[in-house]
Design a protein around this motif. Structure first.
Motif, PDB file in Angstrom:
ATOM      1  N   TRP A  48       0.811  -1.223   0.000  1.00  0.00           N
ATOM      2  CA  TRP A  48       0.000   0.000   0.000  1.00  0.00           C
ATOM      3  C   TRP A  48       0.841   1.269   0.000  1.00  0.00           C
ATOM      4  CZ3 TRP A  48      -4.265  -1.265  -1.847  1.00  0.00           C
ATOM      5  CH2 TRP A  48      -4.944  -2.417  -1.450  1.00  0.00           C
ATOM      6  N   GLU A  49       1.963   1.276   0.690  1.00  0.00           N
ATOM      7  CA  GLU A  49       2.777   2.492   0.739  1.00  0.00           C
ATOM      8  C   GLU A  49       3.437   2.800  -0.595  1.00  0.00           C
ATOM      9  OE1 GLU A  49       5.471  -0.786   2.423  1.00  0.00           O
ATOM     10  OE2 GLU A  49       3.343  -0.274   2.523  1.00  0.00           O
ATOM     11  N   ARG A  50       3.391   1.875  -1.556  1.00  0.00           N
ATOM     12  CA  ARG A  50       3.939   2.098  -2.905  1.00  0.00           C
ATOM     13  C   ARG A  50       2.885   2.621  -3.878  1.00  0.00           C
ATOM     14  NH1 ARG A  50       8.303   3.373  -3.949  1.00  0.00           N
ATOM     15  NH2 ARG A  50       8.121   2.553  -6.043  1.00  0.00           N
ATOM     16  N   VAL A  51       1.626   2.716  -3.429  1.00  0.00           N
ATOM     17  CA  VAL A  51       0.546   3.204  -4.291  1.00  0.00           C
ATOM     18  C   VAL A  51       0.447   4.713  -4.151  1.00  0.00           C
ATOM     19  CG1 VAL A  51      -1.911   3.105  -4.822  1.00  0.00           C
ATOM     20  CG2 VAL A  51      -0.707   1.028  -4.086  1.00  0.00           C
ATOM     21  N   GLU A  52       0.731   5.414  -5.236  1.00  0.00           N
ATOM     22  CA  GLU A  52       0.620   6.876  -5.245  1.00  0.00           C
ATOM     23  C   GLU A  52      -0.837   7.298  -5.410  1.00  0.00           C
ATOM     24  OE1 GLU A  52       1.313  10.840  -5.146  1.00  0.00           O
ATOM     25  OE2 GLU A  52       2.786   9.299  -4.727  1.00  0.00           O
ATOM     26  N   GLN A  53      -1.554   6.606  -6.302  1.00  0.00           N
ATOM     27  CA  GLN A  53      -2.938   6.975  -6.590  1.00  0.00           C
ATOM     28  C   GLN A  53      -3.668   5.752  -7.132  1.00  0.00           C
ATOM     29  OE1 GLN A  53      -3.607   9.513 -10.029  1.00  0.00           O
ATOM     30  NE2 GLN A  53      -5.120  10.660  -8.878  1.00  0.00           N
ATOM     31  N   ALA A  54      -4.934   5.645  -6.783  1.00  0.00           N
ATOM     32  CA  ALA A  54      -5.788   4.592  -7.334  1.00  0.00           C
ATOM     33  C   ALA A  54      -7.124   5.224  -7.706  1.00  0.00           C
ATOM     34  CB  ALA A  54      -5.988   3.471  -6.330  1.00  0.00           C
ATOM     35  N   VAL A  55      -7.587   4.946  -8.931  1.00  0.00           N
ATOM     36  CA  VAL A  55      -8.837   5.512  -9.419  1.00  0.00           C
ATOM     37  C   VAL A  55      -9.733   4.362  -9.882  1.00  0.00           C
ATOM     38  CG1 VAL A  55      -9.896   7.008 -11.157  1.00  0.00           C
ATOM     39  CG2 VAL A  55      -7.699   7.637 -10.149  1.00  0.00           C
ATOM     40  N   GLY A  68       5.751   6.213 -10.889  1.00  0.00           N
ATOM     41  CA  GLY A  68       5.070   6.361 -12.162  1.00  0.00           C
ATOM     42  C   GLY A  68       4.507   5.130 -12.839  1.00  0.00           C
ATOM     43  N   ASP A  69       4.930   3.911 -12.467  1.00  0.00           N
ATOM     44  CA  ASP A  69       4.360   2.726 -13.126  1.00  0.00           C
ATOM     45  C   ASP A  69       2.858   2.678 -12.899  1.00  0.00           C
ATOM     46  OD1 ASP A  69       6.852   1.949 -13.975  1.00  0.00           O
ATOM     47  OD2 ASP A  69       7.120   0.410 -12.440  1.00  0.00           O
ATOM     48  N   ARG A  70       2.127   2.272 -13.953  1.00  0.00           N
ATOM     49  CA  ARG A  70       0.663   2.175 -13.869  1.00  0.00           C
ATOM     50  C   ARG A  70       0.225   0.745 -14.104  1.00  0.00           C
ATOM     51  NH1 ARG A  70      -2.261   7.056 -14.354  1.00  0.00           N
ATOM     52  NH2 ARG A  70      -0.900   8.798 -14.796  1.00  0.00           N
ATOM     53  N   HIS A  71      -0.844   0.383 -13.406  1.00  0.00           N
ATOM     54  CA  HIS A  71      -1.450  -0.936 -13.564  1.00  0.00           C
ATOM     55  C   HIS A  71      -2.948  -0.729 -13.726  1.00  0.00           C
ATOM     56  CE1 HIS A  71       2.324  -2.575 -12.012  1.00  0.00           C
ATOM     57  NE2 HIS A  71       2.234  -1.654 -11.067  1.00  0.00           N
ATOM     58  N   THR A  72      -3.540  -1.423 -14.677  1.00  0.00           N
ATOM     59  CA  THR A  72      -4.982  -1.364 -14.872  1.00  0.00           C
ATOM     60  C   THR A  72      -5.551  -2.739 -14.577  1.00  0.00           C
ATOM     61  OG1 THR A  72      -4.734   0.347 -16.551  1.00  0.00           O
ATOM     62  CG2 THR A  72      -6.830  -0.830 -16.505  1.00  0.00           C
ATOM     63  N   VAL A  73      -6.481  -2.786 -13.645  1.00  0.00           N
ATOM     64  CA  VAL A  73      -7.073  -4.042 -13.202  1.00  0.00           C
ATOM     65  C   VAL A  73      -8.568  -3.983 -13.488  1.00  0.00           C
ATOM     66  CG1 VAL A  73      -7.411  -5.580 -11.236  1.00  0.00           C
ATOM     67  CG2 VAL A  73      -5.337  -4.179 -11.370  1.00  0.00           C
ATOM     68  N   HIS A  74      -9.064  -4.945 -14.269  1.00  0.00           N
ATOM     69  CA  HIS A  74     -10.488  -5.022 -14.589  1.00  0.00           C
ATOM     70  C   HIS A  74     -11.201  -5.801 -13.482  1.00  0.00           C
ATOM     71  CE1 HIS A  74     -14.045  -4.982 -17.080  1.00  0.00           C
ATOM     72  NE2 HIS A  74     -14.181  -6.285 -16.869  1.00  0.00           N
ATOM     73  N   LEU A  75     -12.216  -5.191 -12.886  1.00  0.00           N
ATOM     74  CA  LEU A  75     -12.980  -5.832 -11.820  1.00  0.00           C
ATOM     75  C   LEU A  75     -14.429  -5.985 -12.285  1.00  0.00           C
ATOM     76  CD1 LEU A  75     -11.699  -3.790  -8.728  1.00  0.00           C
ATOM     77  CD2 LEU A  75     -10.840  -5.975  -9.573  1.00  0.00           C
ATOM     78  N   THR A  76     -14.808  -7.185 -12.693  1.00  0.00           N
ATOM     79  CA  THR A  76     -16.177  -7.392 -13.169  1.00  0.00           C
ATOM     80  C   THR A  76     -17.182  -7.313 -12.031  1.00  0.00           C
ATOM     81  OG1 THR A  76     -15.862  -9.784 -13.027  1.00  0.00           O
ATOM     82  CG2 THR A  76     -15.531  -8.751 -15.181  1.00  0.00           C
ATOM     83  N   GLU A  77     -16.823  -7.834 -10.879  1.00  0.00           N
ATOM     84  CA  GLU A  77     -17.660  -7.737  -9.678  1.00  0.00           C
ATOM     85  C   GLU A  77     -16.781  -7.161  -8.568  1.00  0.00           C
ATOM     86  OE1 GLU A  77     -19.807 -11.285  -8.718  1.00  0.00           O
ATOM     87  OE2 GLU A  77     -20.126 -11.740 -10.837  1.00  0.00           O
ATOM     88  N   PRO A  78     -16.720  -5.841  -8.464  1.00  0.00           N
ATOM     89  CA  PRO A  78     -15.728  -5.208  -7.581  1.00  0.00           C
ATOM     90  C   PRO A  78     -15.923  -5.480  -6.099  1.00  0.00           C
ATOM     91  CG  PRO A  78     -17.254  -3.590  -8.443  1.00  0.00           C
ATOM     92  CD  PRO A  78     -17.549  -4.868  -9.167  1.00  0.00           C
ATOM     93  N   GLY A  79     -17.153  -5.721  -5.674  1.00  0.00           N
ATOM     94  CA  GLY A  79     -17.380  -5.904  -4.243  1.00  0.00           C
ATOM     95  C   GLY A  79     -16.824  -4.712  -3.476  1.00  0.00           C
ATOM     96  N   SER A  80     -16.100  -4.973  -2.413  1.00  0.00           N
ATOM     97  CA  SER A  80     -15.557  -3.880  -1.599  1.00  0.00           C
ATOM     98  C   SER A  80     -14.093  -3.569  -1.924  1.00  0.00           C
ATOM     99  CB  SER A  80     -15.712  -4.210  -0.112  1.00  0.00           C
ATOM    100  OG  SER A  80     -14.994  -5.377   0.206  1.00  0.00           O
TER     101      SER A  80
END
Length: 154
Positions: A48-55, A68-80
């Motif tokens: 968590w301390e390595r996450v600058e921003q999450a949208v 600066g590295d970015r990751h895109t994660v697809h969440l079909t059923e995001p839940g919580s």
């Protein structure tokens, strides 16, 4: 926050000893220490301390790491998962401030590891358009960071 049983974890995911699962969505797992997600070659563990921003928007969780590295994660059923990501990232921030520099500014932040107490990790994130390798700007940002360290006692 609802705790999820380990038996609901995606196949192939290994957690650190004592790591608690907080939320699961498909191949994405949020624990008390990190975000785990499938990256094609296995799982990526992002503390968590390595996450600058999450949208979170339109079924996608876009996570930008410090540096600066970015990751895109697809969440079909995001839940919580989106709410858990927000809470966990926010909980690591000890201090965060924006300092003006010539032509823009820099965000200076100190963040602690999500689990346990450790020394804070300081980061400098320059505004778009500023060159973080510019020696003059970097010196000004580091001076501002040192002043903030003195003021906060961190």
């Amino acid at each position: 926050m609802r705790l999820t049983r380990r038996r609901n974890l995606p196949e192939g995911l290994t957690l650190d000893k004592g790591e608690r699962v907080l939320a699961v969505s498909g191949d994405t797992v949020a624990t008390d220490a990190a975000l785990h997600f499938q990256d094609g070659a296995g799982f990526t563990r992002l503390p968590w301390e390595r996450v600058e921003q999450a949208v979170w928007k339109d079924g996608l969780l876009v996570v930008r790491e410090v540096g600066g590295d970015r990751h895109t994660v697809h969440l079909t059923e995001p839940g919580s998962v989106p709410e858990t990501v927000r809470e966990r990232v926010t909980s690591t921030v000890v201090v965060s401030t924006h300092v003006k520099l010539p032509g823009g500014g820099v965000r200076i932040a100190a963040r602690r590891p999500a689990r346990g107490s450790g020394e804070p990790r300081w980061t400098l994130v320059f505004d778009p358009g500023l060159d973080p390798t510019d020696a003059g700007l970097l010196a000004q940002a580091e001076q501002a960071m040192e002043e903030l360290r003195r003021q906060t006692g961190l």
